[in-house]
Design an enzyme around this catalytic site. Structure first.
Site, mmCIF file in Angstrom:
data_model
loop_
_atom_site.group_PDB
_atom_site.id
_atom_site.type_symbol
_atom_site.label_atom_id
_atom_site.label_comp_id
_atom_site.label_asym_id
_atom_site.label_seq_id
_atom_site.Cartn_x
_atom_site.Cartn_y
_atom_site.Cartn_z
ATOM 1 N N ASP A 69 0.848 -1.183 0.000
ATOM 2 C CA ASP A 69 0.000 0.000 0.000
ATOM 3 C C ASP A 69 0.889 1.241 0.000
ATOM 4 O O ASP A 69 1.701 1.442 0.916
ATOM 5 C CB ASP A 69 -0.912 -0.014 1.232
ATOM 6 C CG ASP A 69 -1.840 1.178 1.261
ATOM 7 O OD1 ASP A 69 -2.706 1.271 0.391
ATOM 8 O OD2 ASP A 69 -1.674 2.030 2.160
ATOM 9 N N THR A 102 -3.212 4.974 -4.126
ATOM 10 C CA THR A 102 -2.142 5.749 -3.494
ATOM 11 C C THR A 102 -0.798 5.510 -4.162
ATOM 12 O O THR A 102 0.059 6.402 -4.169
ATOM 13 C CB THR A 102 -2.044 5.388 -2.006
ATOM 14 O OG1 THR A 102 -1.897 3.964 -1.868
ATOM 15 C CG2 THR A 102 -3.305 5.811 -1.265
ATOM 16 N N THR A 103 -0.592 4.330 -4.718
ATOM 17 C CA THR A 103 0.652 4.054 -5.434
ATOM 18 C C THR A 103 0.630 4.694 -6.815
ATOM 19 O O THR A 103 1.607 5.308 -7.251
ATOM 20 C CB THR A 103 0.869 2.537 -5.554
ATOM 21 O OG1 THR A 103 0.871 1.946 -4.247
ATOM 22 C CG2 THR A 103 2.185 2.235 -6.239
ATOM 23 N N ASP A 398 -9.203 -0.520 2.172
ATOM 24 C CA ASP A 398 -9.164 0.037 0.817
ATOM 25 C C ASP A 398 -10.363 -0.431 0.003
ATOM 26 O O ASP A 398 -10.968 0.353 -0.741
ATOM 27 C CB ASP A 398 -7.867 -0.369 0.118
ATOM 28 C CG ASP A 398 -6.653 0.342 0.690
ATOM 29 O OD1 ASP A 398 -6.846 1.259 1.507
ATOM 30 O OD2 ASP A 398 -5.521 -0.011 0.317
#
Length: 540
Positions: A69, A102-103, A398
């Site tokens: 994550d 988020t990546t 998530d």
């Protein structure tokens, strides 16, 4: 510079204002900032997509975390460079608003900065580059809106929600159990969601972890799970139609806050003190019993004497419950937190259908099921180790965030890099209409968008340039913006892994993808416009 002598006559040199070198300006500052941001992006690049790799993070205390994550990785890194911290905040903003991607947002920002660096070498001013990126970002966001499909989230037993959750879980540790985990995530969100208002109250969803068992043993509990047990082994373990008294005051006599001394010189004095203490305990127990409560949950502890009196009065109790759990119990059961026994009353009791103690491995947990006041759920994540449990909790969170986003806006775009390639083609067409230097920045933005499918193919072990070129050509030839790279397929077809993502069933929320492009463009614009870095207190 000046020379002085010590008490033995030995000379030494004093350098004045040697800390003035802390200032970096001009092209050197811009390139330094881009290098710092790209180093963070390259760190996360290998974690992107279903075939992305995990990172092992070891804290100074020796605590170990294994995760892919992006927000978690960057949050636990010790970063000193101020521009690198901007990338951390970028990932955190995506996590706070969307909960997923988020990546990807950091990888996209790093690709934009790489393209910007190439343009800077050609002599293009940073402001012109930022303006071109801003124009291209607006085109990409409009393209996403045009290729998005509206999903009926209530059709086929909420199949669209489950498919979106499965897409999110495909890159997580829960991938092998993604069907069951997606069902759990969807069920948890729907139980607390207001579909008419398109609102989901995440405060009613708790994600708890317990070491032991396997990931497949993860379950959804309709209510609250507390890592505590009934205070006395002889108290009942199941309470039906529970009326809960929630206390934040200790079950013990008050202690003087000043220094005190008590002299007992006779058995009669000891007996009188014992009776006084017993009377105090009995009055507290009676005050609770008179309200009709059949369960006491106390934030503080109580000694064995009070525990024995509670048992004698058929009043089960739970002690040492944390403050966060106390507040959550009060919220979902409709109870009021009681700070002192004088304020105990029947209307302040919380209600639940069942409260029971369950055995999990060598430990016990308390389940407050079906609270009467409002709906609340707890996802109990199991795993063979603490690291597995923590990563499972992050993955489920998530997935639930993505389901929440699809309830807020039921439009989706397709994954596998298809949305990025469609946006890249649209931006390239727009670049043909732009005159002047800005068209170089617009084309560079299109090249940066292609970096995300390149990373997906690279992490899957494919030939990235060939796969992306094939998918891009297929989109143009078939006029189909849903062609992407099937990184989850086992055997490659003869024409490569380029395929229609609608057939694969890989969804991503529209608002999540638009947020990625918008945030990345904003942060890159901010970094490009920094041409002077001055360390405070070190330069005059």
């Amino acid at each position: 510079m000046s020379m002085v002598y010590d008490e033995y006559g030995r000379p030494f040199i004093i350098l004045k204002e040697q800390q003035a070198k802390a200032r970096v300006k001009g092209d050197e500052a811009v390139r330094s900032n881009i290098l710092a941001a790209r180093s963070i992006s390259s760190l996360l690049r290998t974690s992107l997509g279903p075939k992305g790799l995990d990172k092992m993070l070891v804290s100074p205390d020796g605590d170990v975390s294994i995760t892919n994550d992006g927000a978690t990785i960057l949050e636990q890194l010790q970063i000193d460079h101020p521009v690198a911290k901007l990338m951390v905040e970028l990932s955190q903003s995506q996590d706070d608003e969307i909960g997923d991607g988020t990546t990807g947002v950091v990888v996209l920002a790093g690709s934009l900065l790489e393209q910007a660096e190439n343009l800077l070498k050609k002599g293009i001013h940073p402001v012109r580059i930022a303006e071109g990126f801003e124009k291209a970002a607006s085109v990409a966001i409009q393209t996403l809106g045009s290729i998005a499909e509206t999903m009926d989230i209530q059709a086929n037993d909420h199949q669209a929600l489950k498919t979106t959750a499965q897409t999110t879980l495909s890159s997580k540790i829960l991938q092998s159990h993604k069907n069951k985990m997606a069902d759990i995530a969807v069920s948890a969100v729907l139980r607390v969601a207001d579909l008419e208002r398109k609102d989901v109250n995440f405060e009613r969803i708790r994600v708890e972890g317990k070491t032991g068992g396997s990931l497949e043993d993860t379950e959804l509990v309709s209510g609250i799970v507390i890592d505590k047990e009934i205070s006395h082994p002889q108290m009942p373990k199941v309470i039906q139609d529970a009326k809960i008294c929630i206390l934040t005051c200790p079950f013990e006599p008050p202690k003087p806050k000043t220094k005190h001394k008590l002299d007992i010189t006779s058995p009669e004095a000891y007996e009188e003190l014992y009776n006084h203490e017993q009377s105090y305990f009995r009055n507290m127990v009676k005050a609770v019993k008179d309200t009709g409560a059949n369960l006491v949950i106390c934030q503080w502890g109580f000694d064995d004497e009070a525990n024995h009196l509670l048992l004698q009065n058929d009043l089960p109790a739970v002690r040492w419950v944390g403050g966060v759990e106390i507040e959550h119990i009060a919220m979902v059961t409709g109870g009021r937190i009681v700070p002192r026994f004088e304020q105990v009353s029947a209307e302040k009791l919380g209600t639940a259908k069942t409260v029971r103690e369950v055995q999990m491995g060598n430990e016990r947990m308390l389940l407050i099921e079906h609270p009467m006041h409002t709906s609340a759920v707890t996802v109990l994540c199991r795993g063979g180790s603490h690291m597995v449990v923590e990563e499972g909790k992050r993955s489920l969170h998530d997935a639930m965030c993505v389901v929440r986003n699809l309830i807020r806006d039921n439009r989706v775009v397709y994954g596998g890099g298809s949305a990025e390639l469609a946006c890249a083609l649209a931006v390239e067409q727009y670049a043909d209409t732009v005159t002047g230097v800005d068209q170089y920045a617009v084309r560079a933005f299109a090249d940066a968008l292609e970096d995300l499918p390149l990373a997906l193919a690279e992490n899957a072990g494919y030939r990235p340039i060939e796969e992306v070129a094939a998918a891009k050509a297929k989109q143009v030839a078939e006029n189909n913006p849903y062609i992407g790279i099937g990184v989850s397929s086992v055997d490659a077809p003869r024409n490569g892994h380029a395929m229609d993502m609608r057939e694969v069933g890989v969804f991503e929320t529209l608002i999540g993808k638009q947020q990625q492009i918008q945030l990345a463009a904003q942060v890159v614009k901010m970094i490009l416009k920094i041409d002077d870095v001055i360390a405070q207190g070190q330069y005059q």
